[in-house]
Structures are given as C-alpha cells and as structure tokens.
Design a protein around this motif. Structure first.
Motif, mmCIF file in Angstrom:
data_model
loop_
_atom_site.group_PDB
_atom_site.id
_atom_site.type_symbol
_atom_site.label_atom_id
_atom_site.label_comp_id
_atom_site.label_asym_id
_atom_site.label_seq_id
_atom_site.Cartn_x
_atom_site.Cartn_y
_atom_site.Cartn_z
ATOM 1 N N ASP A 2 0.835 -1.092 0.007
ATOM 2 C CA ASP A 2 -0.196 0.096 -0.076
ATOM 3 C C ASP A 2 0.812 1.371 -0.082
ATOM 4 O OD1 ASP A 2 -1.361 1.977 2.022
ATOM 5 O OD2 ASP A 2 -2.769 1.239 0.465
ATOM 6 N N PRO A 3 0.384 2.386 -0.816
ATOM 7 C CA PRO A 3 1.305 3.479 -0.903
ATOM 8 C C PRO A 3 1.476 4.249 0.522
ATOM 9 C CG PRO A 3 -0.309 3.403 -2.574
ATOM 10 C CD PRO A 3 -0.662 2.231 -1.835
ATOM 11 N N ILE A 4 0.506 4.246 1.175
ATOM 12 C CA ILE A 4 0.594 4.742 2.634
ATOM 13 C C ILE A 4 1.605 4.103 3.562
ATOM 14 C CG2 ILE A 4 -0.583 5.372 4.794
ATOM 15 C CD1 ILE A 4 -3.016 5.948 3.110
ATOM 16 N N THR A 5 1.583 2.754 3.518
ATOM 17 C CA THR A 5 2.797 1.945 4.278
ATOM 18 C C THR A 5 4.220 2.235 3.783
ATOM 19 O OG1 THR A 5 0.695 0.168 4.446
ATOM 20 C CG2 THR A 5 3.276 -0.442 4.728
ATOM 21 N N VAL A 6 4.146 2.459 2.543
ATOM 22 C CA VAL A 6 5.564 2.976 1.946
ATOM 23 C C VAL A 6 5.849 4.220 2.336
ATOM 24 C CG1 VAL A 6 6.834 3.456 0.031
ATOM 25 C CG2 VAL A 6 5.243 1.434 -0.224
ATOM 26 N N ILE A 7 4.879 5.258 2.422
ATOM 27 C CA ILE A 7 5.226 6.504 3.053
ATOM 28 C C ILE A 7 5.891 6.500 4.374
ATOM 29 C CG2 ILE A 7 4.171 8.746 3.420
ATOM 30 C CD1 ILE A 7 2.292 8.123 0.933
ATOM 31 N N TYR A 8 4.922 5.639 5.215
ATOM 32 C CA TYR A 8 5.292 5.622 6.699
ATOM 33 C C TYR A 8 6.671 4.816 6.942
ATOM 34 C CZ TYR A 8 0.583 7.494 7.424
ATOM 35 O OH TYR A 8 -0.581 8.184 7.461
ATOM 36 N N ILE A 9 6.974 3.768 6.113
ATOM 37 C CA ILE A 9 8.475 3.413 6.376
ATOM 38 C C ILE A 9 9.474 4.317 5.975
ATOM 39 C CG2 ILE A 9 9.941 1.620 5.360
ATOM 40 C CD1 ILE A 9 7.170 -0.357 4.969
ATOM 41 N N VAL A 10 9.234 5.042 4.911
ATOM 42 C CA VAL A 10 10.163 6.202 4.494
ATOM 43 C C VAL A 10 10.437 7.087 5.492
ATOM 44 C CG1 VAL A 10 10.841 8.045 2.855
ATOM 45 C CG2 VAL A 10 10.036 5.819 1.967
ATOM 46 N N GLY A 11 8.956 7.599 6.090
ATOM 47 C CA GLY A 11 9.086 8.274 7.322
ATOM 48 C C GLY A 11 9.888 7.903 8.471
ATOM 49 N N THR A 12 9.542 6.531 8.978
ATOM 50 C CA THR A 12 10.613 5.884 10.097
ATOM 51 C C THR A 12 11.922 5.890 9.771
ATOM 52 O OG1 THR A 12 8.544 4.255 10.403
ATOM 53 C CG2 THR A 12 10.606 3.915 11.289
ATOM 54 N N LEU A 13 12.480 5.747 8.545
ATOM 55 C CA LEU A 13 13.719 5.616 8.424
ATOM 56 C C LEU A 13 14.472 7.229 8.373
ATOM 57 C CD1 LEU A 13 13.803 3.185 5.169
ATOM 58 C CD2 LEU A 13 14.676 2.873 7.707
ATOM 59 N N GLY A 14 13.577 8.186 7.907
ATOM 60 C CA GLY A 14 13.985 9.366 8.084
ATOM 61 C C GLY A 14 14.231 9.892 9.421
ATOM 62 N N MET A 15 13.352 9.427 10.361
ATOM 63 C CA MET A 15 13.261 9.892 11.739
ATOM 64 C C MET A 15 14.655 9.118 12.553
ATOM 65 S SD MET A 15 11.205 11.882 12.360
ATOM 66 C CE MET A 15 9.347 12.657 11.636
ATOM 67 N N LEU A 16 14.978 8.001 12.188
ATOM 68 C CA LEU A 16 16.130 7.181 12.451
ATOM 69 C C LEU A 16 17.347 8.023 12.423
ATOM 70 C CD1 LEU A 16 15.152 3.518 11.587
ATOM 71 C CD2 LEU A 16 15.294 4.761 14.051
ATOM 72 N N ILE A 17 17.349 8.741 11.293
ATOM 73 C CA ILE A 17 18.689 9.543 11.003
ATOM 74 C C ILE A 17 18.912 10.615 12.129
ATOM 75 C CG2 ILE A 17 19.682 11.119 9.368
ATOM 76 C CD1 ILE A 17 18.082 10.019 7.114
ATOM 77 N N GLY A 18 17.858 11.152 12.886
ATOM 78 C CA GLY A 18 18.261 12.037 13.835
ATOM 79 C C GLY A 18 18.438 11.649 14.990
ATOM 80 N N ILE A 19 18.440 10.303 15.373
ATOM 81 C CA ILE A 19 18.589 9.768 16.554
ATOM 82 C C ILE A 19 20.380 9.884 17.139
ATOM 83 C CG2 ILE A 19 18.528 7.881 18.069
ATOM 84 C CD1 ILE A 19 16.154 7.029 16.872
#
Length: 239
Positions: A2-19
C-alpha cells in the motif's frame, strides 16, 4: 504494498537519522542540557513504525487517521518549542507555558479530525488559537530573551525559532485542504505530513548538533571571566 505503508516506512527511516546526533549530545560536555533531545526523533520513528503496520489507525469521515501521529505530535512538538525557548534563554515559566499551549493545540486538533462539521471547525478554531498563542510567545518573550544570550545561543535560538515558526504554518493548511474541505485524499495528506514531520524534526536536531562546540566554548569562557583567581591576579598588591 500500500502506498501509505511505503510512505510511513520512509518516514520511519527518515526519523532514525536524527537519533545518533541527538544521543551524542547527552551528558555534561556541552553548555546546555540536551539529554532529552533524542526523544524527538526516537518517539517519531516509533510512531511512524506503528503507522506503517497500521496499528492504531481509525476511519474518520472517510479519512484514514493514524492515532500514533497525534501521540507523536503530543509528545514531540512540546519538546521542539520547549527546546527552542530553552536555547533562547527563556525562563522556566515561559518554557512550560509554551509547551502546554502546544500540547493543548494537538489535543484540540484530535477533535478537529474526529468530529464532523460544524463541530470539527470549532475544534480547529480553538486549536488555531493555541497555535497563534505559540507564535506570539516565540516571537515575543522568547525572541526578547535571545537578545540577552551569548552570540552562539542567540544565533541558534533565532534559527530554531524561525524554522519552527515558519514551517508549522503549513500544518493548519494541510488540515484545511484535507479533513476540513476534503480537497486532498488520505494518501496525499500522508505524503505531505510525513515530509513536514521529518523536515521539522531531523534538521532541528542537526542544527543543535552542528552548534555544539559553541556551547562548549561559551561554557568554558564564562568561568574563566568570573574566576576569583583571575580577579585577584588583576589587582595590584598593596605591598
């Protein structure tokens, strides 16, 4: 997938960069306390992961509304405005007040997403009042406090203030054209909000990380200037 699932996975990876940069700021080696900065990207990453697995999502007015998104905002956005005020040298009461106004803004925003018209517009209006109060505090007392801080704190404080103040103007517009007027579908809203969230949180952490040496320098210089030994050495002996 699902496109929304892909979007949220990308969002998860993006947030991990800031940790990692946020974790490196923990401890006493810098002039300000950033021990809780890591919670901003970490909480957001966890909530985006839950959204990717469709955990906690509900349907409001035909819209796919993930409750973890609001949990994320309720926990992390008060930290964002609180740290902005803290870096700018604002007092404890100002920091607590602006964080509480932010939390209330998010809680009222849940009502704007959960109820149908006209009730949703009442909640949207109340949430917007809190948003205006936050902006007034940032560009009023917080900005004034920054003028009395060392140059390094003042520069970073103004950067964070303008970054948060200007970027957050987009969120009411997203609600207006999404759940409000329903001109943008759920997938479009997910794309826009995920982009705004990552852009709001990860660079915020990076800005503080990039300026960390300035805090060390300020911390080191202040004791030297106020050192009693230096003051004694500077006074000629009466003998």
């Amino acid at each position: 997938m699902d496109p929304i699932t892909v979007i949220y996975i990308v969002g998860t990876l993006g947030m991990l960069i800031g940790i990692p940069p946020a974790l490196s700021l923990m401890g006493d080696e810098v002039g300000l306390d950033f021990d809780y900065l890591w919670a901003i990207p970490a909480i957001a990453a966890l909530m985006y992961l839950l959204m990717a697995f469709d955990i906690g999502s509900v349907q409001f007015q035909g819209y796919h509304v993930p409750i973890p998104r609001y949990i994320d905002w309720a926990l992390t956005t008060p930290l964002l405005v609180g740290y902005t005020a803290y870096v700018a040298g604002a007092g404890r009461n100002t920091i607590i007040g602006i964080a509480l106004a932010d939390f209330l803004m998010i809680v009222l925003g849940v009502g704007a997403a959960a109820f149908s018209s006209p009730t949703q517009w009442v909640f949207f209006g109340l949430s917007s009042v809190c948003h205006v109060a936050i902006l007034a505090s940032l560009y009023g007392p917080v900005r004034s406090s920054a003028l009395e801080e060392p140059p390094s704190h003042r520069r970073l404080g103004r950067l964070l203030l303008n970054y948060i103040g200007l970027l957050w103007l987009a969120y009411p517009l997203v609600w207006l054209f999404g759940p409000g007027l329903q001109w943008v579908d759920a997938t479009g809203i997910a794309v826009i909000i995920s982009y705004l969230d990552v852009t709001a949180k990860v660079p915020f952490v990076y800005f503080i990380y990039r300026a960390r040496q300035n805090f060390v320098q300020v911390q080191d210089k202040v004791p030297e200037a106020a050192s009693p030994q230096d003051s004694t050495a500077a006074v000629p002996s009466a003998a």
